[in-house]
Write a protein that holds these residues in place. Structure first.
Motif, short mmCIF file in Angstrom:
data_model
loop_
_atom_site.label_atom_id
_atom_site.label_comp_id
_atom_site.label_asym_id
_atom_site.label_seq_id
_atom_site.Cartn_x
_atom_site.Cartn_y
_atom_site.Cartn_z
N SER A 1 -9.04 21.35 -34.82
CA SER A 1 -8.44 21.36 -36.16
C SER A 1 -8.26 22.66 -36.88
O SER A 1 -9.22 23.68 -36.57
N PRO A 2 -7.02 23.07 -37.74
CA PRO A 2 -7.22 24.46 -38.41
C PRO A 2 -8.30 24.85 -39.05
O PRO A 2 -8.54 26.11 -39.05
N PHE A 3 -8.87 23.93 -39.77
CA PHE A 3 -10.13 24.18 -40.37
C PHE A 3 -11.14 24.67 -39.51
O PHE A 3 -11.87 25.86 -39.90
N VAL A 4 -11.39 23.93 -38.54
CA VAL A 4 -12.62 24.57 -37.50
C VAL A 4 -12.01 25.61 -36.91
O VAL A 4 -13.11 26.68 -36.69
N ALA A 5 -10.73 25.97 -36.54
CA ALA A 5 -10.43 27.15 -35.86
C ALA A 5 -10.52 28.30 -36.73
O ALA A 5 -10.93 29.52 -36.47
N VAL A 6 -10.15 28.16 -38.21
CA VAL A 6 -10.18 29.35 -38.84
C VAL A 6 -11.66 29.51 -39.26
O VAL A 6 -12.27 30.73 -39.18
N PHE A 7 -12.82 28.70 -39.22
CA PHE A 7 -14.08 28.85 -39.38
C PHE A 7 -14.58 29.68 -38.30
O PHE A 7 -15.42 30.55 -38.72
N LEU A 8 -14.23 29.30 -36.90
CA LEU A 8 -14.58 30.09 -36.07
C LEU A 8 -14.10 31.50 -35.83
O LEU A 8 -14.78 32.48 -35.43
N ARG A 9 -12.88 31.69 -36.14
CA ARG A 9 -12.38 33.04 -36.21
C ARG A 9 -13.05 34.00 -37.25
O ARG A 9 -13.36 34.93 -37.06
N VAL A 10 -13.39 33.25 -38.65
CA VAL A 10 -14.19 33.98 -39.43
C VAL A 10 -15.42 34.28 -38.85
O VAL A 10 -16.05 35.50 -39.22
N LEU A 11 -15.99 33.49 -38.31
CA LEU A 11 -17.49 33.61 -37.52
C LEU A 11 -17.36 34.80 -36.63
O LEU A 11 -18.39 35.57 -36.61
N LEU B 1 -3.51 29.35 -40.26
CA LEU B 1 -3.63 29.15 -41.90
C LEU B 1 -2.40 28.12 -42.24
O LEU B 1 -2.36 27.44 -43.06
N ALA B 2 -1.29 28.50 -41.70
CA ALA B 2 0.17 27.80 -41.80
C ALA B 2 -0.09 26.29 -41.41
O ALA B 2 0.58 25.41 -41.70
N LYS B 3 -0.90 26.06 -40.46
CA LYS B 3 -1.07 24.79 -39.93
C LYS B 3 -1.90 23.83 -40.52
O LYS B 3 -2.16 22.67 -40.37
N MET B 4 -2.70 24.35 -41.73
CA MET B 4 -3.50 23.52 -42.70
C MET B 4 -2.67 22.62 -43.45
O MET B 4 -1.43 22.94 -43.44
N HIS B 5 -3.36 21.63 -43.56
CA HIS B 5 -2.44 20.38 -44.50
C HIS B 5 -2.14 21.09 -46.08
O HIS B 5 -2.62 21.78 -46.46
N PRO B 6 -0.76 20.90 -46.23
CA PRO B 6 -0.18 21.62 -47.39
C PRO B 6 -0.67 21.28 -48.61
O PRO B 6 -0.98 21.92 -49.50
N PHE B 7 -1.35 19.73 -48.76
CA PHE B 7 -2.10 19.29 -49.87
C PHE B 7 -3.33 20.20 -50.03
O PHE B 7 -3.76 20.13 -51.02
N SER B 8 -3.99 20.51 -48.92
CA SER B 8 -5.38 20.98 -49.13
C SER B 8 -5.27 22.49 -49.58
O SER B 8 -5.67 22.83 -50.21
N ILE B 9 -3.96 23.27 -49.07
CA ILE B 9 -3.82 24.53 -49.36
C ILE B 9 -3.33 24.53 -51.16
O ILE B 9 -3.87 25.42 -51.95
N LYS B 10 -2.61 23.45 -51.52
CA LYS B 10 -2.30 23.14 -52.92
C LYS B 10 -3.47 23.08 -53.74
O LYS B 10 -3.56 23.51 -54.88
N PHE B 11 -4.30 22.28 -52.93
CA PHE B 11 -5.73 21.96 -53.80
C PHE B 11 -6.50 23.13 -53.97
O PHE B 11 -7.03 23.23 -55.26
N LEU B 12 -6.62 24.01 -53.18
CA LEU B 12 -7.10 25.29 -53.04
C LEU B 12 -6.56 26.32 -54.19
O LEU B 12 -7.42 26.95 -54.81
N MET B 13 -5.16 26.27 -54.33
CA MET B 13 -4.55 26.99 -55.31
C MET B 13 -4.73 26.59 -56.61
O MET B 13 -5.19 27.57 -57.64
N ASN B 14 -4.73 25.45 -57.00
CA ASN B 14 -4.95 24.71 -58.35
C ASN B 14 -6.22 24.90 -58.66
O ASN B 14 -6.63 25.33 -59.79
#
Length: 481
Positions: free
Chosen positions: A272-282, A459-472
């Motif tokens: 999942s993109p969220f898990v992949a980004v978390f591992l990259r940050v780690l 980051l671009a693979k994350m769900h667009p609604f999730s990114i929109k929610f974080l921006m709001n």
């Protein structure tokens, strides 16, 4: 024997191919010359290296050619192709495991494809652990490695440029790329660098990579990734990169490479993109800890003591009670011992490497603490540094980290936290000046960024609604403040 094929052999009164081959391979114990028949009052011979030729390509039968004498006669040839060649071509072909068919007075020969490769079977990756994905890896055979890529990239757009390097070894090199995806200038640049290599021989892809970058400035960081996983190579081809395959080694070169690519695992694309980004940050957090934690410990215990809380200063002073050496010598000694243990575990046989690592890590560490040579707090810092160094995906980048932490340690021992900041700025400037085959090392944010990076694309693979929610949520927080 087919008379039509034997008619291709030309006789000469000046240069005999058989004599020239016997002189060239005079002291080679595995070079064999076998008489297999006679035609037009001339004997026909097979010349080959017995250690490279397979027995399933040629069919023989026993016939009587002279009175009371039996001879082995070539009945058939099972191969993909045959060709005609002069002495130079035949000599090179014999060294590549082929067989030369010639007459006693012919000046040329018929080259038969009889090579039998001695190689390991297709196995699981040995240096890149597979958690999820294909369970096979490249091996030492060039044709097998190309076939593994062909199996994954079933398209006619997959192109291969081939050449040979080495004046003595003549190792085959292949540059693999996707047409209309990879930039033509990038492919031409890599092909030109390979064509300019002038050495006797190349043993491994790491040596080839060093020679390809021989005319550039000195680079401490590796400018390309070496991988033994076909799925990682195929994913890089889709990103517009080039794969360089060298005969005799299971490691392929992925070029060009950005700094962020060294922290990307092949399994990141399967998660999942969220898990992949978390591992990259780690992994990036482990990078910062590995580089700066020992230097930060030296800075706050010997130079910038006033930046600590009183409790931390008292705890550090209590842990160093009875230690006879300065903090720099203490930290340097502990880090060197850990590097000794790691290097011993890598070089020793697997049957005893785990025992040596356990003895060095537990017994020696406990003895050092009891002898008051180092403090307890430093042991925690050194152990954390060693663990974070193993999180790195690429082995070469891990070696660079092991070296750079001493550079940061020296800077911190001189001017404290400011020295760490200066070392960090120097490393960033150095990274910004590195180019990997004409592409900025800080791609995709560098001035010469041209090749896509799958790591940043997570980051671009994350769900667009999730990114929109974080921006709001971020906008609401700013309006509330």
């Amino acid at each position: 024997m087919n008379p039509i094929i034997l008619k291709m052999l030309k006789s000469s009164n000046h240069t005999f191919l058989l004599t020239s081959l016997q002189e060239a391979f005079q002291d080679a114990a595995d070079f064999e010359v076998v008489c297999i028949g006679e035609m037009e009052s001339q004997k026909v011979y097979l010349c080959y290296l017995s250690t490279l030729v397979g027995s399933d390509h040629l069919g023989f039968h026993v016939a009587s050619m002279e009175e009371n004498q039996l001879h082995t006669v070539l009945e058939s040839f099972y191969g993909t192709k045959y060709a005609e060649g002069n002495f130079n071509t035949c000599e090179s072909s014999i060294c590549n495991g082929k067989t030369v068919l010639c007459m006693s007075h012919s000046s040329n020969g018929i080259i038969l494809e009889t090579y039998y490769p001695h190689q390991s079977a297709v196995q699981s990756p040995q240096n890149e652990n597979v958690i999820q994905g294909p369970m096979y890896a490249f091996n030492e055979n060039y044709q097998t490695n190309v076939a593994l890529l062909r199996q994954r990239m079933k398209t006619s757009r997959l192109k291969i440029w081939e050449s040979t390097v080495g004046n003595v070894m003549h190792s085959k090199v292949g540059v693999v790329y996707l047409k209309d995806v990879t930039e033509t200038s990038l492919v031409q640049h890599i092909c030109d660098q390979i064509s300019q290599i002038d050495v006797d021989g190349i043993q491994d892809s790491g040596e080839l990579l060093r020679l390809m970058n021989n005319h550039s400035t000195f680079n401490l960081y590796p400018i390309a990734i070496t991988s033994e996983r076909p799925d990682r190579a195929a994913a890089s081809l889709l990103d517009g990169k080039v794969i360089v395959i060298l005969e005799g080694t299971p490691f392929s070169i992925i070029a060009p490479t950005a700094f962020v690519d060294f922290w990307q695992s092949a399994e990141d694309q399967y998660l999942s993109p969220f898990v992949a980004v978390f591992l990259r940050v780690l992994r990036f957090a482990a990078l910062m800890i590995n580089l700066f934690l020992p230097g930060f410990y030296v800075a706050i215990t010997s130079v910038n003591i006033d930046v600590n809380r009183l409790e931390i200063s008292l705890a550090a002073a209590a842990s160093r009670e009875g230690v006879p050496y300065p903090v720099l010598i203490e930290a340097m000694l502990m880090l060197l011992i850990l590097d000794f243990i790691v290097e011993a575990g890598v070089r020793l046989p697997k049957s005893i490497s785990s025992t040596v690592t356990m003895v060095g890590g537990v017994v020696l560490g406990q003895a050092i603490i009891q002898a008051n040579i180092v403090s307890n707090l430093l042991v925690i810092v050194a152990a954390t540094t060693a663990i974070t160094n193993f999180i790195v995906i690429d082995y070469q980048m891990g070696l660079v980290q092991r070296l750079l932490k001493y550079f940061v340690l020296l800077g911190a021992s001189i001017i404290g936290v400011l020295g760490i900041v200066i070392c960090f700025v120097i490393m960033v400037i150095f990274l910004s000046r590195i180019e990997s085959f004409g592409v900025s090392y800080l791609t995709p944010i560098g001035p010469k960024a041209r090749v896509r990076s799958r790591g940043v694309g997570l980051l671009a693979k994350m769900h667009p609604f999730s990114i929109k929610f974080l921006m709001n949520l971020w906008k609401e927080k700013r309006q509330g403040t």
